[in-house]
Design a protein around this motif. Structure first.
Motif, PDB file in Angstrom:
ATOM      1  N   GLU A  48     -78.896  56.023  45.792  1.00  0.00           N
ATOM      2  CA  GLU A  48     -77.454  56.279  45.654  1.00  0.00           C
ATOM      3  C   GLU A  48     -76.983  57.346  46.636  1.00  0.00           C
ATOM      4  OE1 GLU A  48     -77.134  57.098  41.470  1.00  0.00           O
ATOM      5  OE2 GLU A  48     -76.878  54.992  40.977  1.00  0.00           O
ATOM      6  N   LEU A  49     -77.787  58.401  46.824  1.00  0.00           N
ATOM      7  CA  LEU A  49     -77.420  59.449  47.786  1.00  0.00           C
ATOM      8  C   LEU A  49     -77.445  58.914  49.212  1.00  0.00           C
ATOM      9  CD1 LEU A  49     -79.301  62.484  46.193  1.00  0.00           C
ATOM     10  CD2 LEU A  49     -76.830  62.047  46.177  1.00  0.00           C
ATOM     11  N   LEU A  50     -78.409  58.042  49.518  1.00  0.00           N
ATOM     12  CA  LEU A  50     -78.470  57.432  50.849  1.00  0.00           C
ATOM     13  C   LEU A  50     -77.252  56.551  51.102  1.00  0.00           C
ATOM     14  CD1 LEU A  50     -80.071  56.850  53.457  1.00  0.00           C
ATOM     15  CD2 LEU A  50     -81.181  54.982  52.223  1.00  0.00           C
ATOM     16  N   MET A  51     -76.841  55.786  50.088  1.00  0.00           N
ATOM     17  CA  MET A  51     -75.692  54.892  50.257  1.00  0.00           C
ATOM     18  C   MET A  51     -74.405  55.673  50.527  1.00  0.00           C
ATOM     19  SD  MET A  51     -76.993  51.949  50.228  1.00  0.00           S
ATOM     20  CE  MET A  51     -75.512  50.967  50.245  1.00  0.00           C
ATOM     21  N   LYS A 105     -65.902  62.382  48.445  1.00  0.00           N
ATOM     22  CA  LYS A 105     -65.345  61.846  47.201  1.00  0.00           C
ATOM     23  C   LYS A 105     -66.379  60.996  46.464  1.00  0.00           C
ATOM     24  CE  LYS A 105     -60.455  61.647  48.539  1.00  0.00           C
ATOM     25  NZ  LYS A 105     -59.336  60.707  48.856  1.00  0.00           N
ATOM     26  N   ALA A 106     -67.118  60.171  47.195  1.00  0.00           N
ATOM     27  CA  ALA A 106     -68.143  59.325  46.576  1.00  0.00           C
ATOM     28  C   ALA A 106     -69.249  60.176  45.951  1.00  0.00           C
ATOM     29  CB  ALA A 106     -68.728  58.365  47.604  1.00  0.00           C
ATOM     30  N   LEU A 107     -69.628  61.252  46.622  1.00  0.00           N
ATOM     31  CA  LEU A 107     -70.654  62.147  46.079  1.00  0.00           C
ATOM     32  C   LEU A 107     -70.167  62.813  44.800  1.00  0.00           C
ATOM     33  CD1 LEU A 107     -73.324  63.719  46.150  1.00  0.00           C
ATOM     34  CD2 LEU A 107     -72.173  65.382  47.643  1.00  0.00           C
ATOM     35  N   LEU A 108     -68.949  63.340  44.822  1.00  0.00           N
ATOM     36  CA  LEU A 108     -68.408  63.996  43.633  1.00  0.00           C
ATOM     37  C   LEU A 108     -68.313  63.011  42.469  1.00  0.00           C
ATOM     38  CD1 LEU A 108     -65.624  66.189  45.293  1.00  0.00           C
ATOM     39  CD2 LEU A 108     -67.822  66.973  44.366  1.00  0.00           C
ATOM     40  N   ALA A 109     -67.881  61.780  42.748  1.00  0.00           N
ATOM     41  CA  ALA A 109     -67.782  60.769  41.693  1.00  0.00           C
ATOM     42  C   ALA A 109     -69.168  60.430  41.134  1.00  0.00           C
ATOM     43  CB  ALA A 109     -67.093  59.515  42.227  1.00  0.00           C
ATOM     44  N   LEU A 110     -70.165  60.316  41.997  1.00  0.00           N
ATOM     45  CA  LEU A 110     -71.534  60.033  41.546  1.00  0.00           C
ATOM     46  C   LEU A 110     -72.068  61.161  40.671  1.00  0.00           C
ATOM     47  CD1 LEU A 110     -74.204  58.408  41.598  1.00  0.00           C
ATOM     48  CD2 LEU A 110     -74.772  59.672  43.694  1.00  0.00           C
ATOM     49  N   LEU A 111     -71.857  62.402  41.097  1.00  0.00           N
ATOM     50  CA  LEU A 111     -72.332  63.542  40.317  1.00  0.00           C
ATOM     51  C   LEU A 111     -71.664  63.591  38.944  1.00  0.00           C
ATOM     52  CD1 LEU A 111     -72.501  66.293  43.098  1.00  0.00           C
ATOM     53  CD2 LEU A 111     -74.425  65.131  41.998  1.00  0.00           C
ATOM     54  N   VAL A 112     -70.367  63.299  38.903  1.00  0.00           N
ATOM     55  CA  VAL A 112     -69.663  63.290  37.621  1.00  0.00           C
ATOM     56  C   VAL A 112     -70.160  62.137  36.754  1.00  0.00           C
ATOM     57  CG1 VAL A 112     -67.431  62.786  36.555  1.00  0.00           C
ATOM     58  CG2 VAL A 112     -67.594  64.532  38.303  1.00  0.00           C
ATOM     59  N   GLU A 113     -70.350  60.974  37.349  1.00  0.00           N
ATOM     60  CA  GLU A 113     -70.817  59.816  36.582  1.00  0.00           C
ATOM     61  C   GLU A 113     -72.190  60.084  35.959  1.00  0.00           C
ATOM     62  OE1 GLU A 113     -71.701  55.057  37.226  1.00  0.00           O
ATOM     63  OE2 GLU A 113     -71.792  56.400  38.954  1.00  0.00           O
ATOM     64  N   LEU A 156     -75.813  66.987  51.316  1.00  0.00           N
ATOM     65  CA  LEU A 156     -75.853  65.682  50.657  1.00  0.00           C
ATOM     66  C   LEU A 156     -75.028  64.619  51.377  1.00  0.00           C
ATOM     67  CD1 LEU A 156     -75.707  66.959  46.989  1.00  0.00           C
ATOM     68  CD2 LEU A 156     -77.578  65.645  48.009  1.00  0.00           C
ATOM     69  N   ILE A 157     -73.963  65.020  52.066  1.00  0.00           N
ATOM     70  CA  ILE A 157     -73.139  64.027  52.773  1.00  0.00           C
ATOM     71  C   ILE A 157     -73.403  64.007  54.273  1.00  0.00           C
ATOM     72  CG2 ILE A 157     -71.319  64.096  51.031  1.00  0.00           C
ATOM     73  CD1 ILE A 157     -69.584  65.630  53.103  1.00  0.00           C
ATOM     74  N   GLY A 158     -74.305  64.873  54.742  1.00  0.00           N
ATOM     75  CA  GLY A 158     -74.639  64.879  56.163  1.00  0.00           C
ATOM     76  C   GLY A 158     -73.556  65.476  57.031  1.00  0.00           C
ATOM     77  N   ASN A 159     -73.009  66.617  56.590  1.00  0.00           N
ATOM     78  CA  ASN A 159     -71.952  67.258  57.359  1.00  0.00           C
ATOM     79  C   ASN A 159     -72.131  68.761  57.323  1.00  0.00           C
ATOM     80  OD1 ASN A 159     -69.240  67.561  58.595  1.00  0.00           O
ATOM     81  ND2 ASN A 159     -69.132  65.390  58.074  1.00  0.00           N
ATOM     82  N   THR A 160     -71.146  69.506  57.809  1.00  0.00           N
ATOM     83  CA  THR A 160     -71.244  70.963  57.849  1.00  0.00           C
ATOM     84  C   THR A 160     -70.547  71.588  56.657  1.00  0.00           C
ATOM     85  OG1 THR A 160     -69.200  71.295  59.082  1.00  0.00           O
ATOM     86  CG2 THR A 160     -71.210  70.909  60.372  1.00  0.00           C
ATOM     87  N   PRO A 165     -59.047  62.098  37.325  1.00  0.00           N
ATOM     88  CA  PRO A 165     -59.436  60.698  37.115  1.00  0.00           C
ATOM     89  C   PRO A 165     -59.108  59.833  38.332  1.00  0.00           C
ATOM     90  CG  PRO A 165     -58.341  61.555  35.175  1.00  0.00           C
ATOM     91  CD  PRO A 165     -58.197  62.604  36.245  1.00  0.00           C
ATOM     92  N   GLU A 166     -58.023  60.154  39.012  1.00  0.00           N
ATOM     93  CA  GLU A 166     -57.628  59.390  40.207  1.00  0.00           C
ATOM     94  C   GLU A 166     -58.738  59.413  41.250  1.00  0.00           C
ATOM     95  OE1 GLU A 166     -54.228  59.663  43.727  1.00  0.00           O
ATOM     96  OE2 GLU A 166     -54.057  60.926  41.963  1.00  0.00           O
ATOM     97  N   LEU A 167     -59.343  60.562  41.488  1.00  0.00           N
ATOM     98  CA  LEU A 167     -60.424  60.679  42.475  1.00  0.00           C
ATOM     99  C   LEU A 167     -61.674  59.966  41.978  1.00  0.00           C
ATOM    100  CD1 LEU A 167     -61.506  63.770  44.480  1.00  0.00           C
ATOM    101  CD2 LEU A 167     -63.197  62.431  43.280  1.00  0.00           C
ATOM    102  N   VAL A 168     -62.097  60.259  40.751  1.00  0.00           N
ATOM    103  CA  VAL A 168     -63.353  59.725  40.233  1.00  0.00           C
ATOM    104  C   VAL A 168     -63.306  58.216  40.075  1.00  0.00           C
ATOM    105  CG1 VAL A 168     -64.942  59.734  38.256  1.00  0.00           C
ATOM    106  CG2 VAL A 168     -63.963  61.887  39.084  1.00  0.00           C
TER     107      VAL A 168
END
Length: 196
Positions: free
Chosen positions: A102-105, A117-125, A149-153, A186-189
């Motif tokens: 999931e983290l790779l995707m 946003k995808a990372l935050l949603a995954l962590l909340v889920e 985790l997202i490959g950025n700075t 909820p809009e983001l997640v």
């Protein structure tokens, strides 16, 4: 801190790390999380660590099964862990491979903000909860860790979180040192979670 001595139970403070010896069967009995949330990481040859998943109460980390010399654990909240017998853990084994996938995707989103946003949603889920109008992520996670985790700075993550906060999608005071509670709209997640 490397773990050489045997123990039955251990309490870890927020931010404390522990290295498990995954190279020796005698020293690598599985660890079960009794309370709190742990980040599981591997050490890269560059010296940096790579997050492969998170553990919640009842879940187990078997360093020997990960086939690495050392497996790291970082407490994202106050954590109590205990050693378990291999025969005892078979029914509660946590699939860290699912976390790693999931983290790779997440890294395959083309847009950096979408990755965050995808990372935050995954962590909340997986680790969070719904509380009234918000989803809550009750753990200590820094901008630097989110960037890894997202490959950025870290700087980019800080700017994106500021924009998300200004647009009302994120609440909480996540700083460079991390926050005990991050709230997501909820809009983001719900926009980032897969439709079941």
């Amino acid at each position: 801190m490397p773990l050489h001595q045997s123990f039955r139970q251990l309490t870890m403070a927020v931010g404390q790390t522990l290295l498990l010896d995954g190279g020796h069967a005698a020293a690598a009995s599985p660890i079960r999380v009794h309370s709190g949330i742990l980040r599981v990481f591997l050490l890269a040859s560059s010296g940096q660590d790579i997050t492969i998943g998170f553990l919640q109460p009842g879940e187990v980390c078997d360093a020997l099964a990960l086939r690495r010399d050392w497996v790291g654990l970082e407490a994202l909240s106050v954590v109590q862990i205990e050693r378990v017998e291999r025969t005892e853990m078979l029914s509660v084994r946590t699939d860290l491979n699912t976390w790693a996938l999931e983290l790779l995707m997440i890294r395959h989103h083309h847009d950096t903000e979408q990755r965050l946003k995808a990372l935050l949603a995954l962590l909340v889920e997986r680790l969070g909860r719904r509380n009234g109008l918000w989803y809550e992520l009750p753990l200590r996670i820094t901008h630097e860790r989110l960037a890894e985790l997202i490959g950025n700075t870290r700087v980019t993550v800080t700017k994106m979180l500021t924009r998300l906060r200004q647009s009302g999608l994120v609440d909480g005071h996540l700083t460079g040192r991390g926050s005990a509670l991050l709230r997501l709209s909820p809009e983001l997640v719900e926009a980032m979670l897969p439709i079941s």
